[in-house]
Design an enzyme around this catalytic site. Structure first.
Site, mmCIF file in Angstrom:
data_model
loop_
_atom_site.group_PDB
_atom_site.id
_atom_site.type_symbol
_atom_site.label_atom_id
_atom_site.label_comp_id
_atom_site.label_asym_id
_atom_site.label_seq_id
_atom_site.Cartn_x
_atom_site.Cartn_y
_atom_site.Cartn_z
ATOM 1 N N SER A 69 -22.339 76.182 66.265
ATOM 2 C CA SER A 69 -23.039 76.714 67.432
ATOM 3 C C SER A 69 -22.228 76.625 68.731
ATOM 4 C CB SER A 69 -24.366 75.970 67.539
ATOM 5 O OG SER A 69 -25.131 76.474 68.565
ATOM 6 N N GLU A 383 -37.393 76.962 73.936
ATOM 7 C CA GLU A 383 -36.865 75.797 74.628
ATOM 8 C C GLU A 383 -36.197 76.330 75.890
ATOM 9 O OE1 GLU A 383 -35.766 72.409 71.474
ATOM 10 O OE2 GLU A 383 -34.235 73.936 71.600
ATOM 11 N N ALA A 384 -36.158 75.472 76.929
ATOM 12 C CA ALA A 384 -35.533 75.899 78.178
ATOM 13 C C ALA A 384 -34.091 76.361 77.931
ATOM 14 C CB ALA A 384 -35.558 74.757 79.181
ATOM 15 N N ASN A 385 -33.436 75.794 76.924
ATOM 16 C CA ASN A 385 -32.030 76.125 76.671
ATOM 17 C C ASN A 385 -31.817 77.496 76.012
ATOM 18 O OD1 ASN A 385 -32.663 75.753 73.971
ATOM 19 N ND2 ASN A 385 -31.726 73.726 73.831
ATOM 20 N N PRO A 512 -34.344 59.813 72.776
ATOM 21 C CA PRO A 512 -33.026 59.661 72.167
ATOM 22 C C PRO A 512 -32.533 61.036 71.736
ATOM 23 C CG PRO A 512 -34.760 58.981 70.622
ATOM 24 C CD PRO A 512 -35.450 59.409 71.882
ATOM 25 N N SER A 513 -31.275 61.347 71.988
ATOM 26 C CA SER A 513 -30.735 62.641 71.554
ATOM 27 C C SER A 513 -30.714 62.694 70.029
ATOM 28 C CB SER A 513 -29.315 62.791 72.097
ATOM 29 O OG SER A 513 -28.617 63.746 71.331
ATOM 30 N N ARG A 520 -31.370 60.618 76.578
ATOM 31 C CA ARG A 520 -31.420 61.643 77.621
ATOM 32 C C ARG A 520 -32.561 61.354 78.595
ATOM 33 N NH1 ARG A 520 -27.605 65.114 76.098
ATOM 34 N NH2 ARG A 520 -27.459 65.715 73.907
HETATM 35 C C1 16G Z 1 -30.225 71.212 68.461
HETATM 36 C C2 16G Z 1 -31.415 72.112 68.315
HETATM 37 C C3 16G Z 1 -31.955 72.538 69.664
HETATM 38 C C4 16G Z 1 -32.227 71.327 70.536
HETATM 39 C C5 16G Z 1 -31.014 70.441 70.607
HETATM 40 C C6 16G Z 1 -31.365 69.129 71.294
HETATM 41 C C7 16G Z 1 -31.851 73.842 66.663
HETATM 42 C C8 16G Z 1 -31.352 75.104 66.018
HETATM 43 N N1 16G Z 1 -31.063 73.330 67.586
HETATM 44 O O1 16G Z 1 -29.129 71.888 68.997
HETATM 45 O O2 16G Z 1 -33.133 73.245 69.454
HETATM 46 O O3 16G Z 1 -32.576 71.726 71.833
HETATM 47 O O4 16G Z 1 -30.584 70.128 69.288
HETATM 48 O O5 16G Z 1 -30.259 68.283 71.322
HETATM 49 O O6 16G Z 1 -32.908 73.319 66.336
HETATM 50 P P1 16G Z 1 -30.402 66.776 71.710
HETATM 51 O O7 16G Z 1 -31.340 66.135 70.726
HETATM 52 O O8 16G Z 1 -29.034 66.230 71.662
HETATM 53 O O9 16G Z 1 -30.960 66.717 73.095
HETATM 54 MG MG MG Z 2 -26.644 78.018 68.507
#
Ligand code: 16G
Ligand code: MG
Length: 547
Positions: A69, A383-385, A512-513, A520
């Site tokens: 990704s 999601e905001a992203n 937790p990430s 986070r």
């Molecule tokens: C992954 C997830 C995304 C989420 C991100 C959070 C999918 C396809 N991707 O990239 O949706 O926003 O993790 O990351 O589900 P984090 O847990 O490190 O904050």
């Molecule tokens: Mg992607």
């Protein structure tokens, strides 16, 4: 699984892919990711898992995508598609973890034996399991795809089909279509999108069309490349594609949706000459999109006005609500709902609630939002992203299609129903898809006769700040299912609440990430200074409770 041939097959092929010393992988939020040079054994083993999943589900087709990704070029990873086109069922994730980390071929075989028995999976020469493979543009993709192929075909009766370079959502779409008995090739995907886009353009009432050029930042990845193909079939959309990866740019490096959304600055290849122009960024595998424009008063600076996943969701909700309104009482009865995460800007949540829509919150990660969106007749999640899509329930779709047949062509009601049917075909219901999301945004803007600036005025984002805190053990943070409150460490939530109270429109949470070894912190408040200060105080709390 006692069959000698089967055991010999796995023992033989797995010796080609020894596990690197000290490799410890976790399935994470959306599959395995890591340095591409370390992933051959993982991809091979996930190939085996995909075959078993196919056999478990009556030889339905499974998708296996090689991508990391928005991560850097030298990384790679794996995402799996279940037969529905959605993500791999979460109850198989622990098995994925186990086999990815099995220390030897013998250990691998014994884990597989145990699992196959527990799940009642029947393996045989004629079992007909099938796994479809795709990869993004990373140079390591071809080699890793080969490892996946070997993994898939090491399970007797299972075959791998290599579709080469695809976006992640294309593969999910194809898998979904295949298992529904529909035409499922890449060109079918393009045809389906083109036809529904054309239909929606044809249904635009007045000619208030906004035909100005759209600028696309392809993140130097697969999305720009596929948009170039699609552009050849489309009329009614003028798009200039930059960061295609052919002009020397590096995948995801200072380009793409993740960069633009996090940094809120212009990606490489965009600048002063583009002030005021509608722009969109994809991420590296084109399952996320955000819009942006460079404001008039940027004075040579690099800040952008960002229209994130929340704003895209609001635009979609508005358009769908408008169509349902044309359907009178029956439209009112339709359960239209919105799914967001704790990261959604508070102003966007207020906006959709004011529209009269039901809003529910899900844990971060597409699989969690997707699941909640399935509860509605029409469920919109983002999601905001920039990850998100719209789901239409089977029962609502059959009602809608029946309705379309009853109504007289050309009436307002007929047009509204036809728009909804076309949206259900245009939007990729398997998973969030930057290409199909872009087409829907573009058609709605044309329908409304809106510029990107006008769209941005739907509501004003509350200032927010995100920070990450490195701690010895992030799993010490346990949150509620919506991630809005921390249950552990004990006492931290009260302390966070104490900070929040000090700020007007203050809101903050920690989690937790799922993808990085950090905790986070998110904060928002009525001014940027206040949001920054709230985020910093909460980060300090995290350090003192967990440090
Ligand atoms: C992954 C997830 C995304 C989420 C991100 C959070 C999918 C396809 N991707 O990239 O949706 O926003 O993790 O990351 O589900 P984090 O847990 O490190 O904050
Ligand atoms: Mg992607």
């Amino acid at each position: 699984m006692d069959d000698e041939t089967q055991i010999a097959s796995i023992l033989k092929s797995s010796s080609l892919y020894p596990i690197p010393q000290s490799l410890k992988l976790s399935y994470g939020t959306a599959g395995f990711r890591g340095d591409a040079s370390l992933l051959d054994s993982t991809v091979y083993r996930v190939g085996i898992l995909s075959s078993l999943r196919s056999l478990k589900l009556n030889s339905s087709t499974i998708g296996l995508m090689i991508t990391a990704s928005h991560n850097k070029l030298s990384d790679n990873g794996i995402k799996l598609s279940d037969p529905s086109g959605g993500m791999l069922s979460q109850d198989w994730e622990p098995f994925a973890d186990q086999i990815a980390n099995a220390s030897s071929p013998q250990k691998l075989v014994s884990l597989i034996r145990e699992f196959v028995e527990k799940e009642g999976i029947v393996i045989g020469e004629k079992s007909g399991g099938e796994v479809w493979l795709g990869r993004d543009t990373r140079p390591s993709g071809e080699r890793l795809l080969r490892a996946a192929e070997i993994g898939v075909s090491s399970v007797l009766g299972c075959v791998a089909v290599d579709f080469g370079v695809l976006t992640t959502p294309q593969l999910h779409w194809m898998v979904r279509a295949k298992n529904r008995g529909l035409r499922a090739s890449e060109s079918d995907y393009f045809e389906s999108l083109t036809a529904s886009f054309k239909c929606l353009i044809g249904l635009i009432p007045v000619s208030a069309k906004n035909s100005a050029t759209l600028l696309l930042d392809g993140a130097n990845g697969v999305g720009g490349m596929k948009m170039e193909v699609l552009r050849g079939f489309l009329s009614g959309l003028d798009v200039e594609i930059r960061n295609t990866g052919r002009d020397g740019g590096v995948l995801n490096e200072s380009v793409g949706a993740d960069f633009v959304q996090k940094e809120k600055v212009v990606p490489l290849g965009f600048g002063d000459k583009d002030v005021g122009v509608r722009c969109v960024s994809f991420d590296g595998d084109a399952d996320r999109l955000v819009y942006f424009y460079i404001p008039e008063n940027s004075c040579g600076g690099d800040k952008v006005e960002l229209l994130d996943g929340d704003k895209i969701l609001s635009l979609f909700a508005l358009f769908i609500k408008e169509q349902l309104k044309s359907l009178g009482d029956e439209g009112k009865e339709t359960r239209l709902g919105v799914v967001q995460t704790a990261y959604a800007n508070g102003a966007s949540t207020d906006y959709v609630k004011e529209m009269g829509l039901e809003v529910v919150f899900a844990k971060t990660g597409v699989k969690h939002l997707h699941e909640r969106a399935e509860e509605f007749d029409i469920g919109i999640y983002f999601e905001a992203n920039g990850h998100g899509t719209i789901l239409f329930s089977e029962s609502f779709m059959s009602w809608l299609v029946g309705k379309q047949k009853e109504l007289s062509e050309g009436s307002d009601e007929y047009n509204a129903v036809s728009r909804l049917v076309a949206v259900s075909n245009l939007i990729n219901q398997a998973v969030g898809d930057a290409i199909s999301g872009l087409l829907l945004v573009e058609v709605i803007l044309q329908h409304m006769g809106w510029s990107v600036q006008k769209w941005n005025e739907l509501y004003k984002d509350l200032p927010s700040r995100q920070v990450k805190v490195e701690v010895p053990d992030r799993t010490a943070v346990v949150t509620t299912s919506e991630e809005t409150e921390a249950l552990k460490p004990l006492g931290i939530q009260d302390a966070i609440n104490g900070e929040i109270k000090k700020y007007q429109r203050g809101r903050a949470f920690i989690r937790p990430s799922g993808t990085e070894d950090v905790v986070r912190v998110y904060a928002e408040a009525s001014t940027q200074e206040a949001a920054d200060s709230l985020a910093n105080s909460v980060a300090q709390l995290v350090k003192s409770f967990l440090g």
